[in-house]
Design a protein around this motif. Structure first.
Motif, PDB file in Angstrom:
ATOM      1  N   LEU A  26       0.829  -1.201   0.000  1.00 48.27           N
ATOM      2  CA  LEU A  26       0.000   0.000   0.000  1.00 48.27           C
ATOM      3  C   LEU A  26       0.864   1.252   0.000  1.00 48.27           C
ATOM      4  CD1 LEU A  26      -2.781   1.360   0.209  1.00 48.27           C
ATOM      5  CD2 LEU A  26      -2.541   1.201   2.689  1.00 48.27           C
ATOM      6  N   VAL A  27       1.930   1.259   0.795  1.00 39.08           N
ATOM      7  CA  VAL A  27       2.833   2.410   0.834  1.00 39.08           C
ATOM      8  C   VAL A  27       3.499   2.601  -0.522  1.00 39.08           C
ATOM      9  CG1 VAL A  27       4.993   3.272   1.829  1.00 39.08           C
ATOM     10  CG2 VAL A  27       3.220   2.354   3.315  1.00 39.08           C
ATOM     11  N   LEU A  28       3.907   1.518  -1.159  1.00 35.38           N
ATOM     12  CA  LEU A  28       4.531   1.624  -2.481  1.00 35.38           C
ATOM     13  C   LEU A  28       3.563   2.184  -3.518  1.00 35.38           C
ATOM     14  CD1 LEU A  28       6.602  -1.687  -2.597  1.00 35.38           C
ATOM     15  CD2 LEU A  28       7.453   0.652  -2.345  1.00 35.38           C
ATOM     16  N   VAL A  29       2.312   1.775  -3.445  1.00 35.89           N
ATOM     17  CA  VAL A  29       1.314   2.294  -4.386  1.00 35.89           C
ATOM     18  C   VAL A  29       1.084   3.776  -4.132  1.00 35.89           C
ATOM     19  CG1 VAL A  29      -1.137   2.199  -4.998  1.00 35.89           C
ATOM     20  CG2 VAL A  29       0.170   0.098  -4.793  1.00 35.89           C
ATOM     21  N   LEU A  30       0.956   4.159  -2.857  1.00 33.53           N
ATOM     22  CA  LEU A  30       0.733   5.572  -2.536  1.00 33.53           C
ATOM     23  C   LEU A  30       1.916   6.434  -2.960  1.00 33.53           C
ATOM     24  CD1 LEU A  30      -0.934   5.357   0.979  1.00 33.53           C
ATOM     25  CD2 LEU A  30      -2.001   6.049  -1.170  1.00 33.53           C
ATOM     26  N   GLU A  31       3.142   5.918  -2.784  1.00 35.02           N
ATOM     27  CA  GLU A  31       4.328   6.682  -3.181  1.00 35.02           C
ATOM     28  C   GLU A  31       4.383   6.925  -4.680  1.00 35.02           C
ATOM     29  OE1 GLU A  31       7.661   4.517  -1.715  1.00 35.02           O
ATOM     30  OE2 GLU A  31       7.518   5.400   0.275  1.00 35.02           O
ATOM     31  N   ARG A  54       7.911   9.147   0.398  1.00 34.21           N
ATOM     32  CA  ARG A  54       7.657   8.488   1.689  1.00 34.21           C
ATOM     33  C   ARG A  54       7.605   9.520   2.810  1.00 34.21           C
ATOM     34  NH1 ARG A  54       9.141   2.750   3.587  1.00 34.21           N
ATOM     35  NH2 ARG A  54       8.527   2.544   1.449  1.00 34.21           N
ATOM     36  N   ARG A  55       8.507  10.475   2.784  1.00 33.60           N
ATOM     37  CA  ARG A  55       8.497  11.520   3.805  1.00 33.60           C
ATOM     38  C   ARG A  55       7.248  12.386   3.657  1.00 33.60           C
ATOM     39  NH1 ARG A  55      13.128  15.995   5.095  1.00 33.60           N
ATOM     40  NH2 ARG A  55      12.340  16.536   7.145  1.00 33.60           N
ATOM     41  N   THR A  56       6.795  12.579   2.430  1.00 36.32           N
ATOM     42  CA  THR A  56       5.557  13.302   2.184  1.00 36.32           C
ATOM     43  C   THR A  56       4.382  12.588   2.838  1.00 36.32           C
ATOM     44  OG1 THR A  56       6.419  14.132   0.093  1.00 36.32           O
ATOM     45  CG2 THR A  56       4.037  14.212   0.385  1.00 36.32           C
ATOM     46  N   LEU A  57       4.344  11.255   2.736  1.00 35.73           N
ATOM     47  CA  LEU A  57       3.281  10.491   3.394  1.00 35.73           C
ATOM     48  C   LEU A  57       3.358  10.650   4.910  1.00 35.73           C
ATOM     49  CD1 LEU A  57       3.240   7.250   1.229  1.00 35.73           C
ATOM     50  CD2 LEU A  57       1.585   9.117   1.219  1.00 35.73           C
TER      51      LEU A  57
END
Length: 97
Positions: A26-31, A54-57
């Motif tokens: 999920l993190v990879l998709v959001l990035e 990633r830092r933006t998330l």
């Protein structure tokens, strides 16, 4: 593998690894989303340093936690304390990233 073939500890380990895999994916998709990259560019301009997606998330997470903390909602003091802890942990997560 089925549940019958796994011991209790083996099944718990399997569940943790599946959950960990799904959060990572999920993190990879959001990035990879365009708006996260655009927001990272905005943060980079504002902070005058390179900001990764990633830092933006992490920044978005901290902003959401702080907004939830200051919104005037009628709830018990315990809920406000939990929101405060969530906001503190989210802001600390921004520093680590």
């Amino acid at each position: 593998m089925t549940r019958k073939n796994l011991s209790a500890s083996g099944y718990a380990t399997l569940q943790r690894s599946e959950r960990s895999f799904s959060i990572r994916s999920l993190v990879l998709v959001l990035e990879s989303l365009g708006f996260v990259k655009a927001l990272a560019a905005i943060y980079s301009n504002l902070l005058e340093e390179t900001v990764s997606p990633r830092r933006t998330l992490h920044f978005i997470h901290a902003q959401l936690a702080c907004i939830m903390l200051v919104l005037p909602i009628a709830c018990p003091l315990l809920v406000h304390a939990l929101l405060f802890v969530w906001a503190v942990l989210a802001v600390r997560g921004c520093r680590k990233s």
